[in-house]
Design an enzyme around this catalytic site. Sequence first.
Site, mmCIF file in Angstrom:
data_model
loop_
_atom_site.group_PDB
_atom_site.id
_atom_site.type_symbol
_atom_site.label_atom_id
_atom_site.label_comp_id
_atom_site.label_asym_id
_atom_site.label_seq_id
_atom_site.Cartn_x
_atom_site.Cartn_y
_atom_site.Cartn_z
ATOM 1 N N GLU A 1 25.445 103.970 22.929
ATOM 2 C CA GLU A 1 26.751 104.407 23.411
ATOM 3 C C GLU A 1 26.627 105.701 24.219
ATOM 4 O O GLU A 1 27.266 105.857 25.270
ATOM 5 C CB GLU A 1 27.670 104.610 22.204
ATOM 6 N N ASN B 1 8.782 76.471 31.731
ATOM 7 C CA ASN B 1 7.830 75.763 32.587
ATOM 8 C C ASN B 1 8.166 75.935 34.065
ATOM 9 O O ASN B 1 7.267 75.975 34.907
ATOM 10 C CB ASN B 1 7.794 74.273 32.215
ATOM 11 N N HIS C 1 30.609 100.358 21.295
ATOM 12 C CA HIS C 1 31.447 101.164 20.407
ATOM 13 C C HIS C 1 32.001 100.319 19.264
ATOM 14 O O HIS C 1 32.000 100.743 18.099
ATOM 15 C CB HIS C 1 32.588 101.788 21.208
#
Length: 665
Positions: free
Chosen positions: A68, A399, A46
């Site tokens: 929202e 990795n 918001h």
Amino acid sequence: MDTSEYRDLFLAEAQEYLQGLNTALLELEHNPSDREILQEMFRAAHSLKGMSATMGYQQLANLTHQMENVLDLLRQGTLQMNSSVANILFESLDLLETLLDSIEDPAAGANDVVRLVEKLRTACNADPEETADAAEPCRIALDEFEKEMLRTAAAGGERVRHIEVVLDAACLLKSVRAYMVFKVLEKFGHLVKSVPAAHELEEEQFDDTFHLVFLTKTEDEVIQRDLSQIAEVAEVILRDLADYTVSRQEETSVGPMTEIGPDSGSEEPKNGENKKNIRRTAEKTIRVETDKLDQLINLVGELVVNRTRVVELGKVDVAAELASAVEQLDRITTNLQSAVMKLRMVPIKQVFDRFPRMVRDLSQEKGKKVNLEVYGEETELDRSIVNQIGDPLVHLLRNSVDHGIESPGERVALGKPEEGTIRLDARHEGSYVTIRVSDDGHGIDADSLRKKAVKKGLISAAEEQRLSDEDAVRLIFRNGFSTAEQVTDISGRGVGMDAVKTVIESMSGSVDVKTVTGEGTQFLVRLPLTLAIIKALLVEVAGEIYAIPIESIRENLYVSPEDIKTIQGEKVINLRNEVLPLIHLDETLGTASQNSEEILSVVVVEVAERKTGLVVDVLLGQQEIVIKSLSRVVEGIRGVAGATVLGNGKVALILDVTGLFHKRK
């Protein structure tokens, strides 16, 4: 309105909101029923929507508005959290980041925004305008005192009205608008109750809408007209109290007197308390331009240099008053230096925060189950180091996911939990910070690495036989070396680990690896706390003064020539049953030593748990030095990290111990 002057501030705050949304969404995936996380996400989305609309970034505002709506339905329980919804929200956050990166181009990502907005609407299964009515309604609860007020008002001819006030989505000062609504209503009657409560309205702990229970004899049209004239009030609705219903989410703002479930009474005050704490914390921080901070650091550096000079001069003139003044100057400058250095220190959390999302996406892509455990997020490092350490850690974590952790089937067959664990932690060790990246995967096979290195021509067959398991494992840091069987978008090109080593060593740090086949691998990264002002040991070699960073030094020795032996062409000494190689700095630096003493001064230094002895002419003592970068003409010389200005005005080179190790090889 020209908003360009606020752009940098907007971008900084928007990035913070995005990082917070990413972190909260990861937590929500594991705890779908956690209302506190949903509330936090809704508030962040918001706020980001309102900021974007105010700045005129409509695409950002549209996308966050749809996010929202989805979060609102999740809060109300009409939409269930699942992997599909999570992926759509993660995709939305990625697009928001892309839009922020290309903020100067209004058309950037337009098609993607349209596509994602449609996805979000589909997830809502309703138009955005209809989502507000989708919540299951329940009546507000009034206490006995409030009920008595209503009965007395009805007997006196007053009407009980429910007033619903809706503010503009882009309203920035919601508490001010709520206060103005209260002031207008004062002339029409008496306020019985507000939802949320008045103190929560004042602290802006609500969304766009708040509700009032009001006693009045004035007609609805008059009240509605006056309230609608207040700026940024989008809508005013008056109803009979009998028709008054609010969503479950709105009722949680009322407090413990509202009957909405067994947990609501205790949860909201706790959340409210957290919000107040966050607000108080935020008020203690300010934003400072990095250029101004760097300028301050440079000035303090110059002050430290001149302090050293004054202290040296004070030793010549032993007058009591001068000695006292010099001592006081030394103390004040030291305290100032410490305070300014703390300004450069930032928590490593801002780097660590982006890794849980990255590991989640990579593990899904590779079909693995990986849990990332993060510790020591509050460990502080110099800002310049924090800005550079992100990429090396990304390589190490990628990795670990790609090479380290086995597939779920393999892990079960090996008697391991189906879900692999990667641990990332940071902690202070003296004036260094140690970062560990470890996994419980299959480890690294030293024999396999030797064979691959020979095959790629990185070492000879003879070297293969001599190479210890520890040194064989360190082959992964060689340029062009990779254990991947095929090139993917994650790894396999043989540049990742080499890049990790290069970047870390450029920051006067070190990286090492330890592994146990079948149990896992651990990468150990050591970094200095700061790169601005450090303690160093000053030494003299061939008439020139050099500085060795004190954190690399383990001890100082005096060695007789008869104690020096030669092994495979290298000069070594026996130090407590440990063979210690020697580096004569005059030979390494290309100068002719003028030392005629039989007893040699040796500085024992350590890098990545490997020690060596640096032979110098004279040990001069410790001193705090300000690191100055070298000119482009001489930068990049292996074994030299920078320069410093001494108290007498002369320039001394700062030795890079890691570079000296490589130069010896």
